[in-house]
Design a protein around this motif. Sequence first.
Motif, mmCIF file in Angstrom:
data_model
loop_
_atom_site.group_PDB
_atom_site.id
_atom_site.type_symbol
_atom_site.label_atom_id
_atom_site.label_comp_id
_atom_site.label_asym_id
_atom_site.label_seq_id
_atom_site.Cartn_x
_atom_site.Cartn_y
_atom_site.Cartn_z
ATOM 1 N N LEU A 32 26.530 136.874 79.800
ATOM 2 C CA LEU A 32 25.421 137.429 80.716
ATOM 3 C C LEU A 32 25.157 138.823 80.839
ATOM 4 O O LEU A 32 23.592 139.326 81.764
ATOM 5 N N LEU A 33 26.316 139.109 81.502
ATOM 6 C CA LEU A 33 26.874 140.668 82.207
ATOM 7 C C LEU A 33 25.700 141.792 81.080
ATOM 8 O O LEU A 33 25.056 143.043 81.421
ATOM 9 N N ALA A 34 26.447 141.307 80.099
ATOM 10 C CA ALA A 34 26.128 142.703 78.541
ATOM 11 C C ALA A 34 24.747 142.282 78.000
ATOM 12 O O ALA A 34 23.861 143.485 78.606
ATOM 13 N N ALA A 35 24.297 141.292 78.671
ATOM 14 C CA ALA A 35 22.763 141.035 78.544
ATOM 15 C C ALA A 35 21.561 141.905 79.756
ATOM 16 O O ALA A 35 20.762 142.309 78.945
ATOM 17 N N VAL A 36 22.330 141.563 81.044
ATOM 18 C CA VAL A 36 21.324 142.480 81.605
ATOM 19 C C VAL A 36 21.852 144.106 81.600
ATOM 20 O O VAL A 36 20.719 144.904 81.557
ATOM 21 N N ALA A 37 23.064 144.013 80.948
ATOM 22 C CA ALA A 37 22.978 145.818 80.790
ATOM 23 C C ALA A 37 22.630 146.502 79.713
ATOM 24 O O ALA A 37 21.801 147.290 79.463
ATOM 25 N N GLY A 38 22.317 145.198 78.592
ATOM 26 C CA GLY A 38 21.719 145.973 77.982
ATOM 27 C C GLY A 38 20.012 146.133 77.654
ATOM 28 O O GLY A 38 19.503 147.035 77.168
ATOM 29 N N CYS A 39 19.767 145.196 77.895
ATOM 30 C CA CYS A 39 18.282 145.493 78.905
ATOM 31 C C CYS A 39 17.553 146.120 79.347
ATOM 32 O O CYS A 39 16.905 146.646 78.963
ATOM 33 N N THR A 40 18.415 146.704 79.962
ATOM 34 C CA THR A 40 18.172 148.003 81.103
ATOM 35 C C THR A 40 18.133 148.627 80.626
ATOM 36 O O THR A 40 17.915 150.263 80.400
ATOM 37 N N ALA A 41 19.213 149.289 79.830
ATOM 38 C CA ALA A 41 19.793 150.491 78.441
ATOM 39 C C ALA A 41 18.535 151.044 77.976
ATOM 40 O O ALA A 41 18.735 151.895 77.397
ATOM 41 N N TYR A 42 18.231 149.946 77.636
ATOM 42 C CA TYR A 42 16.970 149.812 76.613
ATOM 43 C C TYR A 42 15.991 150.708 76.569
ATOM 44 O O TYR A 42 15.529 151.469 76.055
ATOM 45 N N ASP A 43 15.391 149.827 78.126
ATOM 46 C CA ASP A 43 13.862 150.581 79.082
ATOM 47 C C ASP A 43 14.201 151.509 79.257
ATOM 48 O O ASP A 43 13.502 152.763 78.899
ATOM 49 N N VAL A 44 15.655 151.993 79.892
ATOM 50 C CA VAL A 44 16.118 153.826 80.415
ATOM 51 C C VAL A 44 16.156 154.603 79.848
ATOM 52 O O VAL A 44 15.314 155.423 79.680
ATOM 53 N N VAL A 45 16.609 154.248 78.406
ATOM 54 C CA VAL A 45 16.710 155.441 77.210
ATOM 55 C C VAL A 45 15.209 155.457 76.750
ATOM 56 O O VAL A 45 14.666 156.181 76.597
ATOM 57 N N TYR A 71 10.003 145.843 83.342
ATOM 58 C CA TYR A 71 10.460 145.529 82.021
ATOM 59 C C TYR A 71 11.589 144.561 82.013
ATOM 60 O O TYR A 71 10.728 144.309 80.816
ATOM 61 N N CYS A 72 12.471 144.714 82.372
ATOM 62 C CA CYS A 72 13.854 143.907 81.784
ATOM 63 C C CYS A 72 13.616 142.853 81.724
ATOM 64 O O CYS A 72 14.031 141.990 83.233
ATOM 65 N N SER A 73 13.329 142.042 80.747
ATOM 66 C CA SER A 73 13.034 140.710 80.637
ATOM 67 C C SER A 73 14.845 139.449 81.094
ATOM 68 O O SER A 73 14.047 138.175 81.866
ATOM 69 N N VAL A 74 15.381 140.186 81.189
ATOM 70 C CA VAL A 74 16.649 139.417 81.224
ATOM 71 C C VAL A 74 17.581 139.196 83.108
ATOM 72 O O VAL A 74 17.170 138.941 83.587
ATOM 73 N N ALA A 75 16.715 140.956 83.157
ATOM 74 C CA ALA A 75 16.667 141.151 84.863
ATOM 75 C C ALA A 75 16.140 139.487 85.691
ATOM 76 O O ALA A 75 16.488 138.930 86.218
ATOM 77 N N ALA A 76 14.715 140.105 84.141
ATOM 78 C CA ALA A 76 13.807 139.201 85.630
ATOM 79 C C ALA A 76 13.927 137.633 85.640
ATOM 80 O O ALA A 76 13.544 136.704 86.830
#
Length: 141
Positions: free
Chosen positions: A44-57, A117-122
């Motif tokens: 779950l933590l990796a999913a949150v981090a990965g989702c926002t990383a995709y957006d930021v990049v 944008y980050c659907s996982v964090a949302a």
Amino acid sequence: MTVTKTMTLHHLGEQRYVGHSASGHQILLDNSPIKVGVSPSEALLAAVAGCTAYDVVEIMRKKRTPLAEYRVELVAELDDTTTPKHYRRMTVRHLGRGQGVTQETLLKAAELSHEKYCSVAASVKSEIVVEAALLPDPATP
């Protein structure tokens, strides 16, 4: 419009599972004594981090300030006094640099990801309906 996503999990023994996504990819989840994969809560933590990383990049690329180096560090506080245990707080730290990248622009991109944008964090921040259901036994006619 609603998009349906699926994940099928197969038990491999002990507390080890392999998940298969509809896109044909796999993830190994492991909570056995000798771990060879991440636990479900770590995933779950990796999913949150990965989702926002995709957006930021992507946001930084679109602003014509691509990141030459970038990483996300996620620190989460797990309340282990409750049943079930659950995360109370997650802090997502964005660290990056590149030509023209300022801390201000990186922070704005991170905030935009977390707020829009980050659907996982949302999903983590919202109330999600999670139901238990049984599939029909394939051996039953």
